[in-house]
Design a protein around this motif. Structure first.
Motif, PDB file in Angstrom:
ATOM      1  N   GLY A  30      32.081  99.174  24.362  1.00 15.06           N
ATOM      2  CA  GLY A  30      30.872  98.644  23.750  1.00 15.06           C
ATOM      3  C   GLY A  30      30.073  97.771  24.697  1.00 15.06           C
ATOM      4  N   LEU A  31      29.120  97.054  24.133  1.00 11.20           N
ATOM      5  CA  LEU A  31      28.209  96.234  24.939  1.00 11.20           C
ATOM      6  C   LEU A  31      28.959  95.156  25.719  1.00 11.20           C
ATOM      7  CD1 LEU A  31      25.331  95.502  25.803  1.00 11.20           C
ATOM      8  CD2 LEU A  31      25.151  94.100  23.724  1.00 11.20           C
ATOM      9  N   HIS A 130      23.816 112.949  28.397  1.00  8.39           N
ATOM     10  CA  HIS A 130      23.633 111.859  29.349  1.00  8.39           C
ATOM     11  C   HIS A 130      22.622 112.272  30.422  1.00  8.39           C
ATOM     12  CE1 HIS A 130      27.732 109.928  28.216  1.00  8.39           C
ATOM     13  NE2 HIS A 130      26.736 109.381  27.542  1.00  8.39           N
ATOM     14  N   ALA A 196      24.818 109.789  24.512  1.00  8.97           N
ATOM     15  CA  ALA A 196      23.792 108.806  24.153  1.00  8.97           C
ATOM     16  C   ALA A 196      22.610 108.983  25.089  1.00  8.97           C
ATOM     17  CB  ALA A 196      24.313 107.373  24.241  1.00  8.97           C
ATOM     18  N   GLY A 198      20.088 106.484  24.412  1.00  9.28           N
ATOM     19  CA  GLY A 198      19.592 105.127  24.284  1.00  9.28           C
ATOM     20  C   GLY A 198      20.622 104.278  23.566  1.00  9.28           C
ATOM     21  N   MET A 199      20.186 103.149  23.020  1.00  6.40           N
ATOM     22  CA  MET A 199      21.104 102.210  22.388  1.00  6.40           C
ATOM     23  C   MET A 199      21.463 102.607  20.958  1.00  6.40           C
ATOM     24  SD  MET A 199      21.801 100.044  24.722  1.00  6.40           S
ATOM     25  CE  MET A 199      22.603  98.752  23.775  1.00  6.40           C
ATOM     26  N   GLY A 200      20.624 103.420  20.307  1.00  8.09           N
ATOM     27  CA  GLY A 200      20.825 103.672  18.885  1.00  8.09           C
ATOM     28  C   GLY A 200      21.291 105.063  18.531  1.00  8.09           C
ATOM     29  N   ASP A 201      21.672 105.883  19.501  1.00  6.30           N
ATOM     30  CA  ASP A 201      22.047 107.276  19.199  1.00  6.30           C
ATOM     31  C   ASP A 201      23.422 107.647  19.742  1.00  6.30           C
ATOM     32  OD1 ASP A 201      21.420 107.292  21.893  1.00  6.30           O
ATOM     33  OD2 ASP A 201      20.270 109.150  21.818  1.00  6.30           O
ATOM     34  N   ARG A 202      24.279 106.671  19.898  1.00  9.42           N
ATOM     35  CA  ARG A 202      25.599 106.916  20.479  1.00  9.42           C
ATOM     36  C   ARG A 202      26.381 107.932  19.648  1.00  9.42           C
ATOM     37  NH1 ARG A 202      29.962 102.797  23.045  1.00  9.42           N
ATOM     38  NH2 ARG A 202      28.165 102.425  24.389  1.00  9.42           N
TER      39      ARG A 202
END
Length: 331
Positions: A30-31, A130, A196, A198-202
């Motif tokens: 994760g982040l 990716h 992914a 971006g940040m919202g489509d993992r």
């Protein structure tokens, strides 16, 4: 649950209705883990630009009969010529593997084939979304010049159609088979990775490996994978019996605490070669874009050590350079 912008379909053993996953697998960090890697780990310095030891290739128009020729463009992009078909894998000709033209991993070695020197392209295989594997600029240019048939896992067609709305695209789930011309089939098989843009489509589009069954033998193309205890390699051998050629990643693997689940290292790639029963390997995912911490030549050095330790002749697993042409032996 968040809405999936790419794919809507029934739940399965690797799709929960919103996100895809690796059964019994390891989720990507994760982040917090990403920030730890970026700020606390040391990254080897790569040269800004490097020449390939091979000149740029000008491929033949077609390859027929029992011949199988693979030419390295760079990273995971190969031209596979077999059974009268010209097949491109994970096409990236752009200067950066990034959503931005001015930032992100930059190409250090020029493509081994210029786009304008490609023969007529029939098939494009895109393993996942990716940026170092799905490059919309390259796909758009290939569509304009060749209008190839694009084959990709579930959900990635939504991204590709934004670049080339009229593309012929076939989407595949793990276990699907597609008939191609000239007696060639393609199977979509599991690999241990993620997706992914971006940040919202993992994990909202699927990832896959592909097996090409051709009159000249079987080819196993793995774009990215963690070793995953060899589960997927064993399954591929059980299903397909072995391969004349496997295209396997062996770079972009450090630090192991962050990358192990998603990117195999050279030692694991050699084990994968043995487990999937590949006679020869075209090694990729190195010496093009710096994505991780290892030095630019470290994957080849580690690969040679692993091959020597396993008693495998080095020429059976080639760390492919841009422009390198590999005429794969028949035995």
């Amino acid at each position: 649950m968040p809405k999936n912008p790419y794919y809507t379909g029934p739940e399965s053993d690797h799709f929960d209705g919103t996100r895809f996953f690796n059964p019994q697998g390891v989720e990507p960090g994760g982040l917090g883990a990403l920030l730890k890697w970026q700020f606390w780990e040391n990254r080897s310095k790569w040269p800004a630009q490097l020449e390939s030891p091979f000149p740029r290739s000008r491929p033949a128009a077609r390859i027929d009969g029992d011949a199988l020729r693979v030419t390295m463009v760079g990273h995971a992009t190969f031209l596979i010529q077999v059974a009268g078909l010209n097949i491109i894998t994970d096409p990236v000709w752009s200067k950066r593997a990034s959503p931005l033209s001015f930032a992100g991993p930059k190409r250090v070695v020029e493509p081994g084939i210029r786009l304008e020197d490609l023969p007529d392209i029939d098939i494009v295989l895109v393993t996942h979304n990716h940026y170092d594997h799905l490059d919309i600029t390259s796909l758009r240019k290939l569509h304009q010049a060749h209008a190839p048939h694009v084959v990709t896992p579930l959900g990635n067609d939504t991204i590709i159609r934004k670049a080339a709305p009229s593309s012929k695209i076939t989407v595949m789930d793990w276990g699907d088979r597609l008939e191609l011309p000239n007696g060639v089939t393609v199977d979509a098989e599991p690999c241990h990775h993620w997706s992914a843009r971006g940040m919202g489509d993992r994990r909202m589009a699927l990832w896959a490996a592909f097996v090409l069954t051709t009159p000249a033998g079987k080819i196993y193309h793995v774009g990215d994978t963690g070793f995953h205890d060899g589960i997927n390699y064993r399954a591929a051998a059980d299903k397909h019996g072995g391969f004349r050629l496997a295209n396997l990643p062996f770079g972009a693997y450090e630090p192991r605490w962050f990358m192990k689940g998603q990117h195999q290292n050279p030692e694991e790639a050699v084990k994968g070669m043995q487990l999937c029963n590949a006679a020869h390997v075209a090694g990729h995912h190195w010496r093009t874009f710096q994505l991780t911490n290892e030095a630019i030549e470290a994957p080849k050095e580690a690969l040679h050590r692993a091959l020597d330790q396993a008693g495998i002749a080095r020429e059976r697993f080639r760390p492919m350079h841009a422009g390198e042409v590999f005429d794969v032996p028949t035995a």
